[in-house]
Design an enzyme around this catalytic site. Structure first.
Site: not given
Length: 229
Positions: A24, A26, A89, A131
């Site tokens: 991912h 953030t 993340e 993601h």
């Protein structure tokens, strides 16, 4: 590799063995804002790890627990992606706040972290995803600037096929069948095509199925000599 424990209360018990890593960004204006949100019990979101801009790695949730990073998602038939995955993340403001290339320090930290996770859990390269791959209708991260090729060079992610590409001349419906076979949720056809392009043909993300897209997908589906996909 030094990892700083920064516990988040946002986790529960896994219902599936770990078989996926989800990357991912953030998507917040600052690293601290992202860390605060991932540790806020009201937010009900978390990840196992966060990589800061200087390459520092924070552990928010233990790998044996189910972090809440994927949301509504699907990959290769798995719908409880949180139970089956480890979420990482990487600090980056994302498309909403000034998307930019990831820093070398971040990727230098990601490589050994990802390698250790894959070794511990026996995760294949084909199950290291973004993601946007698992939630194409909702997410764009880590986005078209993420250097997947860096991970592919050290066999931590699938490379973009470039050699001996051949257009199978599938119909659009045939392409979507193949895309679902590869792993994507194709219930929203355009979102699935865009997610595939963002991952494997990031220089042109137009949602149009063309010969290059078909050729890349065919090459990804063909058996690999190592059996690693």
């Amino acid at each position: 590799m030094t990892i700083i424990d920064t516990p988040s209360p946002n986790f529960d018990e896994r219902l599936l063995p770990v078989s996926i890593v989800v990357l991912h960004y953030t998507g917040m204006q600052t690293a601290q804002a992202a860390i605060d949100r991932l540790r806020d019990p009201e937010a009900k979101v978390s990840a196992h790890y966060l990589i800061a801009e200087d390459g520092q790695v924070l552990r928010l949730v233990s790998e044996d627990k189910r972090a809440w990073h994927a949301g509504k998602a699907r990959w290769r038939g798995i719908e409880d992606v949180n139970s089956a995955s480890i979420g990482i993340e990487i600090v980056n403001p994302g498309h909403e706040f000034g998307y930019r290339p990831f820093l070398e320090e971040q990727i230098d930290a990601l490589v050994p972290l990802l390698a250790s996770i894959q070794e511990r859990h026996g995760i294949t390269r084909g199950n290291v995803v973004g993601h946007s791959d698992i939630a194409p209708t909702r997410k764009q991260d880590p986005g078209e600037l993420f250097p997947w090729s860096r991970l592919a060079k050290v066999r931590l992610a699938l490379p973009r096929p470039t050699q001996k590409l051949m257009d199978p001349l599938w119909s659009d419906a045939g392409f979507l069948v193949a895309l679902e076979r590869f792993g994507y949720d194709v219930s929203d056809k355009l979102a699935a095509i865009v997610a595939f392009q963002r991952r494997f043909r990031p220089e042109l993300i137009d949602g149009v199925i063309d010969g290059e897209c078909r050729s890349i997908l065919l090459a990804l589906l063909l058996p690999k000599p190592t059996g690693d996909e």
